[in-house]
Write an enzyme that holds these catalytic residues in place. Sequence first.
Site, PDB file in Angstrom:
ATOM      1  N   ASP A 120      -2.215  -0.466   5.716  1.00  0.00           N
ATOM      2  CA  ASP A 120      -2.660   0.025   7.025  1.00  0.00           C
ATOM      3  C   ASP A 120      -4.179   0.010   7.184  1.00  0.00           C
ATOM      4  O   ASP A 120      -4.687   0.531   8.174  1.00  0.00           O
ATOM      5  CB  ASP A 120      -2.110   1.436   7.284  1.00  0.00           C
ATOM      6  CG  ASP A 120      -2.678   2.463   6.315  1.00  0.00           C
ATOM      7  OD1 ASP A 120      -2.957   2.102   5.165  1.00  0.00           O
ATOM      8  OD2 ASP A 120      -2.845   3.629   6.735  1.00  0.00           O
ATOM      9  N   LYS A 121      -4.886  -0.576   6.224  1.00  0.00           N
ATOM     10  CA  LYS A 121      -6.345  -0.675   6.364  1.00  0.00           C
ATOM     11  C   LYS A 121      -6.778  -2.117   6.121  1.00  0.00           C
ATOM     12  O   LYS A 121      -6.146  -2.836   5.335  1.00  0.00           O
ATOM     13  CB  LYS A 121      -7.044   0.244   5.363  1.00  0.00           C
ATOM     14  CG  LYS A 121      -6.852   1.719   5.672  1.00  0.00           C
ATOM     15  CD  LYS A 121      -7.620   2.583   4.695  1.00  0.00           C
ATOM     16  CE  LYS A 121      -7.246   4.040   4.894  1.00  0.00           C
ATOM     17  NZ  LYS A 121      -7.821   4.911   3.854  1.00  0.00           N
ATOM     18  N   THR A 133      -2.412   1.501  -4.903  1.00  0.00           N
ATOM     19  CA  THR A 133      -2.826   2.646  -4.102  1.00  0.00           C
ATOM     20  C   THR A 133      -4.215   3.143  -4.482  1.00  0.00           C
ATOM     21  O   THR A 133      -4.515   3.334  -5.664  1.00  0.00           O
ATOM     22  CB  THR A 133      -1.759   3.768  -4.200  1.00  0.00           C
ATOM     23  OG1 THR A 133      -2.178   4.883  -3.420  1.00  0.00           O
ATOM     24  CG2 THR A 133      -1.492   4.204  -5.631  1.00  0.00           C
ATOM     25  N   GLY A 149      -3.433  12.681   4.901  1.00  0.00           N
ATOM     26  CA  GLY A 149      -4.823  12.857   4.474  1.00  0.00           C
ATOM     27  C   GLY A 149      -4.868  13.358   3.047  1.00  0.00           C
ATOM     28  O   GLY A 149      -4.526  14.510   2.793  1.00  0.00           O
ATOM     29  N   TYR A 150      -5.259  12.477   2.116  1.00  0.00           N
ATOM     30  CA  TYR A 150      -5.274  12.828   0.683  1.00  0.00           C
ATOM     31  C   TYR A 150      -3.956  13.494   0.272  1.00  0.00           C
ATOM     32  O   TYR A 150      -3.931  14.517  -0.396  1.00  0.00           O
ATOM     33  CB  TYR A 150      -6.465  13.731   0.341  1.00  0.00           C
ATOM     34  CG  TYR A 150      -7.792  13.036   0.558  1.00  0.00           C
ATOM     35  CD1 TYR A 150      -8.205  12.028  -0.296  1.00  0.00           C
ATOM     36  CD2 TYR A 150      -8.618  13.378   1.629  1.00  0.00           C
ATOM     37  CE1 TYR A 150      -9.416  11.373  -0.100  1.00  0.00           C
ATOM     38  CE2 TYR A 150      -9.827  12.724   1.831  1.00  0.00           C
ATOM     39  CZ  TYR A 150     -10.217  11.731   0.967  1.00  0.00           C
ATOM     40  OH  TYR A 150     -11.407  11.079   1.158  1.00  0.00           O
ATOM     41  N   HIS A 202     -11.108   6.009  -8.515  1.00  0.00           N
ATOM     42  CA  HIS A 202     -12.573   6.124  -8.514  1.00  0.00           C
ATOM     43  C   HIS A 202     -13.141   6.552  -7.173  1.00  0.00           C
ATOM     44  O   HIS A 202     -12.550   6.311  -6.120  1.00  0.00           O
ATOM     45  CB  HIS A 202     -13.183   4.788  -8.942  1.00  0.00           C
ATOM     46  CG  HIS A 202     -12.699   4.338 -10.285  1.00  0.00           C
ATOM     47  ND1 HIS A 202     -12.006   3.154 -10.464  1.00  0.00           N
ATOM     48  CD2 HIS A 202     -12.746   4.942 -11.488  1.00  0.00           C
ATOM     49  CE1 HIS A 202     -11.676   3.032 -11.748  1.00  0.00           C
ATOM     50  NE2 HIS A 202     -12.103   4.117 -12.385  1.00  0.00           N
ATOM     51  N   ASP A 258       0.869  -1.168   0.000  1.00  0.00           N
ATOM     52  CA  ASP A 258       0.000   0.000   0.000  1.00  0.00           C
ATOM     53  C   ASP A 258       0.915   1.231   0.000  1.00  0.00           C
ATOM     54  O   ASP A 258       2.085   1.139   0.373  1.00  0.00           O
ATOM     55  CB  ASP A 258      -0.868  -0.058   1.259  1.00  0.00           C
ATOM     56  CG  ASP A 258      -1.620   1.225   1.504  1.00  0.00           C
ATOM     57  OD1 ASP A 258      -2.243   1.749   0.564  1.00  0.00           O
ATOM     58  OD2 ASP A 258      -1.578   1.708   2.653  1.00  0.00           O
ATOM     59  N   GLN A 283      -6.664   6.031  -4.758  1.00  0.00           N
ATOM     60  CA  GLN A 283      -6.518   7.486  -4.871  1.00  0.00           C
ATOM     61  C   GLN A 283      -7.854   8.114  -5.233  1.00  0.00           C
ATOM     62  O   GLN A 283      -7.994   8.808  -6.247  1.00  0.00           O
ATOM     63  CB  GLN A 283      -5.421   7.821  -5.898  1.00  0.00           C
ATOM     64  CG  GLN A 283      -4.032   7.356  -5.477  1.00  0.00           C
ATOM     65  CD  GLN A 283      -3.540   8.098  -4.227  1.00  0.00           C
ATOM     66  OE1 GLN A 283      -3.841   9.272  -4.029  1.00  0.00           O
ATOM     67  NE2 GLN A 283      -2.788   7.412  -3.367  1.00  0.00           N
ATOM     68  N   ASP A 305      -0.070   5.141   0.871  1.00  0.00           N
ATOM     69  CA  ASP A 305      -0.272   6.102   1.969  1.00  0.00           C
ATOM     70  C   ASP A 305      -0.461   5.402   3.315  1.00  0.00           C
ATOM     71  O   ASP A 305      -1.317   4.536   3.462  1.00  0.00           O
ATOM     72  CB  ASP A 305      -1.479   6.990   1.669  1.00  0.00           C
ATOM     73  CG  ASP A 305      -1.328   7.745   0.346  1.00  0.00           C
ATOM     74  OD1 ASP A 305      -0.184   7.974  -0.077  1.00  0.00           O
ATOM     75  OD2 ASP A 305      -2.368   8.094  -0.254  1.00  0.00           O
ATOM     76  N   CYS A 336     -16.446   0.349 -10.887  1.00  0.00           N
ATOM     77  CA  CYS A 336     -15.028   0.246 -10.520  1.00  0.00           C
ATOM     78  C   CYS A 336     -14.784  -1.146  -9.974  1.00  0.00           C
ATOM     79  O   CYS A 336     -15.454  -1.580  -9.051  1.00  0.00           O
ATOM     80  CB  CYS A 336     -14.699   1.301  -9.468  1.00  0.00           C
ATOM     81  SG  CYS A 336     -13.316   0.888  -8.390  1.00  0.00           S
TER      82      CYS A 336
END
Length: 197
Positions: free
Chosen positions: A131-132, A53, A21-22, A94, A11, A55, A13, A101
């Site tokens: 991390d998720k 990733t 954050g974004y 998306h 991954d 996005q 971010d 998607c």
Amino acid sequence: MKNIMFDVILDRDGTLNVDTGYVFRVSDFSFTPGCVQALQALRDADARLSIVTGQSGIARGKYTEADMHAFNAYLVEQLHASGIKVAAIAFCSHHPKVSDCDCRKPKTGMLQQIEQKLGGIDWKSAWGIGDKPADSEMIIAMGGRAVLLRPGPHNAPTGKVYWREDDSELAGLLLDKRNFVASNIREAVEIILEHQN
Ligand SMILES: [Mg+2]
Ligand SMILES: [Zn+2]
């Protein structure tokens, strides 16, 4: 040329770079602690490294696809300078609400793209670090193994909590002895190197 021993799907971010954050500005880029050394250890074990990733910030209008590519290019350049090669990158731009998607995690479209780019992946020996929970679900769906990173100030300074270890939906994932939880990418790589083979 050395043989590839196994693939590691990373991954971006909150795993490779700090997730503010974004994040999209190169000026906001920083590696998570120990990231470079951890990836060097994977390289030395003949792992092939790819990045997938999510996005959605692109669909949300927070930044453009070109911004993301510039950020990715900077990341790849930084890694290259430390002797680390990125074999392939896939992204999903998306919005979570669009229906057409097939790539937003935990869907596996990005992993299929990576597999196509690389001409095949042995998923049974592959690992995913993210991390998720969706990062973990995605690699597990392909037959690979997951290391889920705990969020903390080192990788997610916004303090947003994406998951908790007592979340009931995570029970299955965490009970499966093929998968692990780690505090940071360095610990994740230690686990992978210890349990590989
Ligand atoms: Mg992440
Ligand atoms: Zn997508």
